[in-house]
Motif scaffolding. Structure first.
Motif, PDB file in Angstrom:
ATOM      1  N   PRO A   1       0.812  -1.236   0.000  1.00  0.00           N
ATOM      2  CA  PRO A   1       0.000   0.000   0.000  1.00  0.00           C
ATOM      3  C   PRO A   1       0.837   1.274   0.000  1.00  0.00           C
ATOM      4  O   PRO A   1       0.330   2.340  -0.350  1.00  0.00           O
ATOM      5  CB  PRO A   1      -0.812  -0.115   1.300  1.00  0.00           C
TER       6      PRO A   1
ATOM      7  N   SER B   1      -5.100  11.061  -8.005  1.00  0.00           N
ATOM      8  CA  SER B   1      -5.097  10.017  -6.979  1.00  0.00           C
ATOM      9  C   SER B   1      -4.590  10.532  -5.637  1.00  0.00           C
ATOM     10  O   SER B   1      -4.414   9.740  -4.702  1.00  0.00           O
ATOM     11  CB  SER B   1      -4.236   8.831  -7.427  1.00  0.00           C
TER      12      SER B   1
ATOM     13  N   ASP C   1      -1.196   9.107  -4.265  1.00  0.00           N
ATOM     14  CA  ASP C   1      -1.132   7.701  -3.818  1.00  0.00           C
ATOM     15  C   ASP C   1      -0.794   6.824  -5.019  1.00  0.00           C
ATOM     16  O   ASP C   1      -1.677   6.412  -5.784  1.00  0.00           O
ATOM     17  CB  ASP C   1      -2.467   7.297  -3.209  1.00  0.00           C
TER      18      ASP C   1
ATOM     19  N   ALA D   1       0.263   3.734  -5.120  1.00  0.00           N
ATOM     20  CA  ALA D   1      -0.245   2.368  -5.029  1.00  0.00           C
ATOM     21  C   ALA D   1      -1.692   2.296  -5.493  1.00  0.00           C
ATOM     22  O   ALA D   1      -2.082   1.400  -6.251  1.00  0.00           O
ATOM     23  CB  ALA D   1      -0.113   1.857  -3.591  1.00  0.00           C
ATOM     24  N   LYS D   2      -2.501   3.237  -5.046  1.00  0.00           N
ATOM     25  CA  LYS D   2      -3.905   3.278  -5.463  1.00  0.00           C
ATOM     26  C   LYS D   2      -4.009   3.528  -6.957  1.00  0.00           C
ATOM     27  O   LYS D   2      -4.860   2.945  -7.647  1.00  0.00           O
ATOM     28  CB  LYS D   2      -4.649   4.368  -4.691  1.00  0.00           C
ATOM     29  N   LEU D   3      -3.137   4.380  -7.481  1.00  0.00           N
ATOM     30  CA  LEU D   3      -3.133   4.656  -8.913  1.00  0.00           C
ATOM     31  C   LEU D   3      -2.827   3.392  -9.704  1.00  0.00           C
ATOM     32  O   LEU D   3      -3.486   3.106 -10.714  1.00  0.00           O
ATOM     33  CB  LEU D   3      -2.099   5.744  -9.229  1.00  0.00           C
TER      34      LEU D   3
ATOM     35  N   LEU E   1      -3.325   0.324  -8.768  1.00  0.00           N
ATOM     36  CA  LEU E   1      -4.465  -0.593  -8.635  1.00  0.00           C
ATOM     37  C   LEU E   1      -5.626  -0.150  -9.524  1.00  0.00           C
ATOM     38  O   LEU E   1      -6.209  -0.973 -10.259  1.00  0.00           O
ATOM     39  CB  LEU E   1      -4.905  -0.651  -7.177  1.00  0.00           C
ATOM     40  N   ASP E   2      -5.969   1.133  -9.488  1.00  0.00           N
ATOM     41  CA  ASP E   2      -7.086   1.638 -10.290  1.00  0.00           C
ATOM     42  C   ASP E   2      -6.790   1.536 -11.784  1.00  0.00           C
ATOM     43  O   ASP E   2      -7.715   1.401 -12.599  1.00  0.00           O
ATOM     44  CB  ASP E   2      -7.380   3.095  -9.928  1.00  0.00           C
TER      45      ASP E   2
ATOM     46  N   GLU F   1      -3.920  -6.323  -6.438  1.00  0.00           N
ATOM     47  CA  GLU F   1      -4.361  -6.154  -5.054  1.00  0.00           C
ATOM     48  C   GLU F   1      -3.251  -5.498  -4.245  1.00  0.00           C
ATOM     49  O   GLU F   1      -2.059  -5.680  -4.550  1.00  0.00           O
ATOM     50  CB  GLU F   1      -4.717  -7.516  -4.450  1.00  0.00           C
ATOM     51  N   LEU F   2      -3.635  -4.755  -3.211  1.00  0.00           N
ATOM     52  CA  LEU F   2      -2.679  -4.120  -2.310  1.00  0.00           C
ATOM     53  C   LEU F   2      -2.608  -4.926  -1.017  1.00  0.00           C
ATOM     54  O   LEU F   2      -3.623  -5.138  -0.353  1.00  0.00           O
ATOM     55  CB  LEU F   2      -3.089  -2.670  -2.009  1.00  0.00           C
TER      56      LEU F   2
END
Length: 346
Positions: A167, A262, A265, A267-269, A271-272, A278-279
């Motif tokens: 994450p 984002s 972030d 990690a979120k970027l 993932l999206d 998955e994180l």
């Protein structure tokens, strides 16, 4: 006439010296015995731990993946003892391990970790990618996990069934480039004259000594081969991750905008954007490994074996008559003598 007995001091000294001498002999004999046992184990693989059922094969290279070590065995041993070890992994060891894992019932999973991966050429990465694809086709699962994926590490991770990311991590893809230093201004200040004889337009090897930047011909030549390599990279990664053609290029072009949207972030970027699946933090990933394999009762962690260790075990298990490939590595310069072309090197 009887011989005179030694005095008490002499007897005390003889006894003391006998203890010292006996201890010395015993110590050296013990060291020699340990050395012999070590050599025998190294030659025949006795005592080497066997791969247990439910073991994960760890493709976690430390250093660069190379065709051949950059130093000879003696220099590598000395470098390791002095703390100056050059971390490298031979490509043949990686390929041998992946080939053996396809049919090994004790290997249930291949795990890719690239935190300590220092890189490899695109040709090397493609060979490993093809081997990973064959492992998946044989019914074995491959997963990748990383605190962070750079461009080289992501190429390997993309060939996994699933990619897990910390994450607090991210994925950074930025394309290929070339950086050179130019010394013309410095040489002018030092009053150094450079005399170069060259023929042809695309002869840029000596440009750093003549210019303060690349010529248009050099830019054109570099752009041609860099574009070719980058298109191969994009095609391989897009196919492995089942991404739409052109998606990665568009993602790179919009990266500043995407990072801002984002909230920084990464990690979120990732993932999206579908670059990872998955994180998970490190503890969660270790729990995942334990659930998919078996747990070592001593370490309380999922059983695992590194590719180099696993490849060495496979080479020791060869039986007489098995087909093998001999690799001859040539180092040095081919020079001419009076009669023939001869090889000078090791």
């Amino acid at each position: 006439m009887s011989e005179a007995k030694p005095g008490p001091l002499r007897r005390l000294w003889n006894g003391f010296w006998g203890i010292v001498d006996g201890t010395r002999r015993g110590l050296f004999n013990a060291i020699f015995l340990v050395f012999v046992i070590f050599v025998v184990f190294a030659l025949f693989g006795w005592g080497a731990p066997k791969t247990e059922p439910g073991t994960a094969l760890m493709l976690a290279p430390k250093g660069a993946i190379v065709e051949q070590y950059s130093a000879d065995p003696g220099d590598r041993v000395i470098a390791k003892l002095t703390g100056d070890e050059i971390l490298e992994v031979q490509l043949r060891d990686v390929l041998r391990a992946l080939e053996a894992a396809k049919s090994d019932p004790n290997i249930d999973l291949v795990v890719v970790r690239t935190e300590q991966f220092a890189g490899a050429g695109l040709a090397t990465l493609r060979e490993i990618g093809r081997a990973m694809k064959q492992v998946r086709e044989a019914g074995k699962e491959i997963i990748a996990y990383g605190d962070y994926f750079d461009q080289r590490g992501y190429y390997l991770a993309a060939h996994a069934d699933k990619i897990y990311l910390s994450p607090n991590g991210g994925v950074l893809l930025q394309g290929l480039g070339r950086y050179r230093s130019y010394y013309a201004a410095l040489l002018d200040k030092l009053k150094v004259d450079i005399h170069v004889f060259r023929v042809g337009t695309y002869k840029s090897a000596v440009e750093p000594y003549l210019l303060n930047g690349p010529s248009e011909a050099a830019r054109e030549a570099d752009q041609a081969w860099l574009d070719d390599l980058w298109q191969i990279y994009l095609a391989d990664v897009s196919e492995a991750r089942k991404l739409e053609p052109g998606f990665i290029s568009r993602w790179i072009e919009r990266l500043p905008e995407l990072v801002e949207s984002s909230g920084g972030d990464m990690a979120k970027l990732a993932l999206d954007s579908g670059l990872v699946d998955e994180l998970l933090n490190e503890d969660e990933f270790e729990k995942l490994l334990a659930e998919r394999g078996s747990v070592d009762p001593q370490t309380k962690r999922a059983r695992r074996v590194g590719v180099v260790t696993y490849a060495e075990r496979q080479s020791k298990q060869l039986m007489p008559g098995d087909a093998v490939v001999g690799v001859i590595v040539a180092e040095g310069t081919i020079v001419a003598d009076r009669t023939n072309m001869v090889y000078s090197g090791t």
